[in-house]
Design a protein around this motif. Structure first.
Motif, PDB file in Angstrom:
ATOM      1  N   ALA A 166       5.667  21.585   7.095  1.00 18.51           N
ATOM      2  CA  ALA A 166       7.091  20.978   7.449  1.00 18.51           C
ATOM      3  C   ALA A 166       8.031  21.327   6.675  1.00 18.51           C
ATOM      4  CB  ALA A 166       6.866  19.476   8.067  1.00 18.51           C
ATOM      5  N   SER A 167       9.112  20.461   6.628  1.00 20.73           N
ATOM      6  CA  SER A 167      10.105  20.768   5.523  1.00 20.73           C
ATOM      7  C   SER A 167       9.724  20.852   3.966  1.00 20.73           C
ATOM      8  CB  SER A 167      11.076  19.507   5.616  1.00 20.73           C
ATOM      9  OG  SER A 167      12.051  19.798   7.032  1.00 20.73           O
ATOM     10  N   ASN A 168       8.497  20.792   3.804  1.00 16.65           N
ATOM     11  CA  ASN A 168       8.115  21.307   2.378  1.00 16.65           C
ATOM     12  C   ASN A 168       8.549  22.907   2.226  1.00 16.65           C
ATOM     13  OD1 ASN A 168       5.548  19.451   0.649  1.00 16.65           O
ATOM     14  ND2 ASN A 168       7.596  18.853   1.461  1.00 16.65           N
ATOM     15  N   THR A 169       8.689  23.424   3.249  1.00 20.33           N
ATOM     16  CA  THR A 169       8.893  24.982   3.365  1.00 20.33           C
ATOM     17  C   THR A 169      10.199  24.916   2.744  1.00 20.33           C
ATOM     18  OG1 THR A 169       7.880  25.209   5.562  1.00 20.33           O
ATOM     19  CG2 THR A 169       9.426  26.981   4.915  1.00 20.33           C
ATOM     20  N   GLU A 171      21.370  26.967  16.294  1.00 20.50           N
ATOM     21  CA  GLU A 171      20.789  28.212  16.382  1.00 20.50           C
ATOM     22  C   GLU A 171      21.237  29.097  15.018  1.00 20.50           C
ATOM     23  OE1 GLU A 171      22.767  29.899  19.889  1.00 20.50           O
ATOM     24  OE2 GLU A 171      21.894  28.303  20.990  1.00 20.50           O
ATOM     25  N   ARG A 172      20.457  29.899  14.857  1.00 15.41           N
ATOM     26  CA  ARG A 172      20.849  30.846  13.603  1.00 15.41           C
ATOM     27  C   ARG A 172      21.522  31.958  14.068  1.00 15.41           C
ATOM     28  NH1 ARG A 172      14.898  32.784  11.999  1.00 15.41           N
ATOM     29  NH2 ARG A 172      15.094  33.705  13.875  1.00 15.41           N
ATOM     30  N   GLY A 174      13.755  30.373  15.398  1.00 16.88           N
ATOM     31  CA  GLY A 174      12.685  31.029  14.746  1.00 16.88           C
ATOM     32  C   GLY A 174      11.286  30.890  15.431  1.00 16.88           C
ATOM     33  N   PRO A 175      10.552  31.624  15.052  1.00 17.75           N
ATOM     34  CA  PRO A 175       9.133  31.729  15.703  1.00 17.75           C
ATOM     35  C   PRO A 175       8.514  30.398  15.469  1.00 17.75           C
ATOM     36  CG  PRO A 175       9.043  32.714  13.470  1.00 17.75           C
ATOM     37  CD  PRO A 175      10.610  32.584  13.509  1.00 17.75           C
ATOM     38  N   GLY A 176       7.982  29.972  16.647  1.00 17.60           N
ATOM     39  CA  GLY A 176       7.335  28.609  16.783  1.00 17.60           C
ATOM     40  C   GLY A 176       8.042  27.334  16.940  1.00 17.60           C
ATOM     41  N   TRP A 177       9.326  27.553  16.759  1.00 22.22           N
ATOM     42  CA  TRP A 177      10.259  26.464  17.341  1.00 22.22           C
ATOM     43  C   TRP A 177      10.067  26.057  18.631  1.00 22.22           C
ATOM     44  CZ3 TRP A 177      15.740  27.238  14.568  1.00 22.22           C
ATOM     45  CH2 TRP A 177      15.725  27.631  13.375  1.00 22.22           C
ATOM     46  N   ALA A 178      10.504  24.681  18.866  1.00 21.37           N
ATOM     47  CA  ALA A 178      10.327  24.039  20.269  1.00 21.37           C
ATOM     48  C   ALA A 178      11.540  24.410  20.968  1.00 21.37           C
ATOM     49  CB  ALA A 178      10.208  22.601  19.977  1.00 21.37           C
ATOM     50  N   GLY A 205      11.044  25.139   7.946  1.00 20.10           N
ATOM     51  CA  GLY A 205       9.845  24.420   8.160  1.00 20.10           C
ATOM     52  C   GLY A 205       9.860  23.663   9.394  1.00 20.10           C
ATOM     53  N   LEU A 206      10.568  23.958  10.479  1.00 22.72           N
ATOM     54  CA  LEU A 206      10.578  23.777  11.668  1.00 22.72           C
ATOM     55  C   LEU A 206       9.237  24.174  12.460  1.00 22.72           C
ATOM     56  CD1 LEU A 206      14.163  23.894  12.863  1.00 22.72           C
ATOM     57  CD2 LEU A 206      12.723  21.974  13.144  1.00 22.72           C
ATOM     58  N   SER A 207       8.800  25.405  11.990  1.00 25.99           N
ATOM     59  CA  SER A 207       7.854  25.993  12.506  1.00 25.99           C
ATOM     60  C   SER A 207       6.437  25.666  12.171  1.00 25.99           C
ATOM     61  CB  SER A 207       7.633  27.728  12.447  1.00 25.99           C
ATOM     62  OG  SER A 207       6.619  28.297  13.129  1.00 25.99           O
TER      63      SER A 207
END
Length: 431
Positions: free
Chosen positions: A74-77, A162-163, A147-151, A323-325
């Motif tokens: 998660a947000s530890n990313t 959005e990015r 990003g990849p794997g985002w909801a 870390g959203l993904s």
């Protein structure tokens, strides 16, 4: 005989031998207690738990559990994103490459998230752009908004803004009602509808591909603040920038032939805000800026480059900056290794500023209190996943590095945090 010097010498020798042994036994007993608790806790037994505790002075791990296994961080990313920025960016955030002409300025954006962001009022760059015709050259490669794997269905929530290659106003609309209604950017004021009464499930709402915003408030005099991402497009970027600079804005496919770099906000305060409130937008865009400034438009290639430079003991899967993904997969040891390199690069005062403080600031304000504070760490939470990685200052003054990762639990996250707090308090007291 009791006063014979021989007995004094004998007793002294026995004490010299026993006391260090008692001290070692005390520490060993505490260590065993922590091991037992990690293994037998009713909470930890029902989930997947990993833990690593490391002493940077001795270079040794003091305690591990599943430390080489992979977890969703998660947000530890954001710890990796922070180190990427510290190693790739200068003291101030590079905002644009700029080529100046008499009445025109050509820009190549570097992804700076602070550009016209309302949380950063100083804005050193914007005055250099006003009243000049602006031409923007964007990278040819596509940057997907998510990003990849985002909801995909979280598009309207401010934690999944959005990015973009050139963000503006934080890529979101902020609506304030104090005595009067204020909208930033003001361009969207005519696109907002206010409703009074019970909300239908969400305080803000917009359709996926339309910048029409519905805002709910309890009554006509409600004071509130709402934030909602807008649907980003190049056309919208040009309109917002034109309104702000009072100049024409267009796009060019021709790269800049020569340029200077325009810098915006100072890096450390931006990293601090990103880490303290776990801001996903800042994290994503800061990683983009670090990549662009380092000569990369391909974010995967940039992350792979960083990992090759960091020499982690095990490979990890790192796919975004925030870390959203759920595709991200780290080990507790990999996080400790990155934190150790951060510890070697920053002063302790900077670490205390950037990382949330237990019982005092950021996402740790209501957890891990101490007098003085003893936990300085980054949280990471997705549904059924909670992680905490950072630094512990023990009662003896030692500074230790840890990563505590919990995945796949069904109990309330508050129960997981309480168990973690017992372990961290024991470590503070033991070492």
């Amino acid at each position: 005989m009791k006063n014979h010097p021989f007995w004094h010498i004998a007793i002294f020798c026995v004490l010299v031998f026993i006391l260090p042994s008692c001290n070692s036994l005390r520490k060993l007993a505490t260590s065993r207690d922590i091991d037992t608790y990690l293994k037998q806790s009713e909470i930890f037994r029902k989930e997947f738990t990993g833990f690593a505790l490391y002493d940077p002075l001795s270079g040794k791990y003091l305690k591990t559990k599943n430390a080489d296994l992979y977890f969703t961080p998660a947000s530890n990313t954001k710890i990796l994103t922070t180190f990427a920025c510290l190693t790739s960016l200068p003291d101030s955030i590079p905002s644009f490459l700029a080529q100046r002409f008499a009445d025109t300025i050509r820009l190549e954006p570097l992804g700076d998230p602070t550009f016209l962001h309302t949380d950063f009022p100083t804005q050193p760059v914007i005055n250099k752009l006003k009243n000049k015709t602006i031409e923007i050259h964007l990278p040819e490669s596509e940057l997907t908004p998510f990003g990849p794997g985002w909801a995909w269905d979280d598009y309207q929530y401010s934690y999944q803004t959005e990015r973009s290659w050139m963000p503006i106003y934080g890529n979101e609309v902020r609506i304030f009602n104090r005595d009067t209604l204020s909208v930033v950017p003001a361009f969207f004021k005519d696109y907002i509808s206010l409703f009074v009464g019970e909300k239908p499930g969400s305080l803000v709402y917009r359709e996926r591909k339309f910048n029409l915003f519905n805002i709910w408030m309890e009554h006509d005099t409600s004071s509130f603040e709402r934030k909602i991402p807008f649907d980003y497009s190049h056309e919208l970027l040009a309109r917002l920038l034109s309104d702000t600079t009072n100049a024409g804005v267009s796009f060019s496919k021709t790269p800049l032939s020569s340029y200077n770099t325009l810098y915006n906000e100072a890096l450390i305060p931006v990293l601090t805000l990103m880490m303290q409130r776990s801001d996903n937008f800042l994290a994503e865009q800061l990683l983009i800026t670090a990549a662009r400034y380092s000569g990369y438009n391909n974010l995967d290639a940039f992350r792979n480059h960083l990992l090759s430079e960091w020499h982690l003991s095990s490979p990890i899967q790192w796919v975004d900056g925030s870390g959203l993904s759920r595709y991200n997969l780290f080990t507790p040891k990999s996080l400790v290794e990155v934190l150790s390199q951060i510890y070697g690069q920053l002063s302790w005062n900077e670490i205390e500023m950037i990382f949330p403080t237990g019982g005092a600031s950021g996402t740790l304000k209501n957890w891990y209190p101490g007098n003085p504070p003893y936990v300085f760490a980054k949280t990471g939470t997705l549904s059924n996943n909670h992680c905490l990685s950072g630094f512990i200052v023990t009662n003896s003054g030692r500074k230790l590095i840890f990563s505590f990762m919990n995945n796949n639990y069904l109990s309330p996250v508050s129960e997981v945090k309480r168990e973690m707090q017992l372990v961290l308090e024991a470590i503070r007291n033991a070492y």
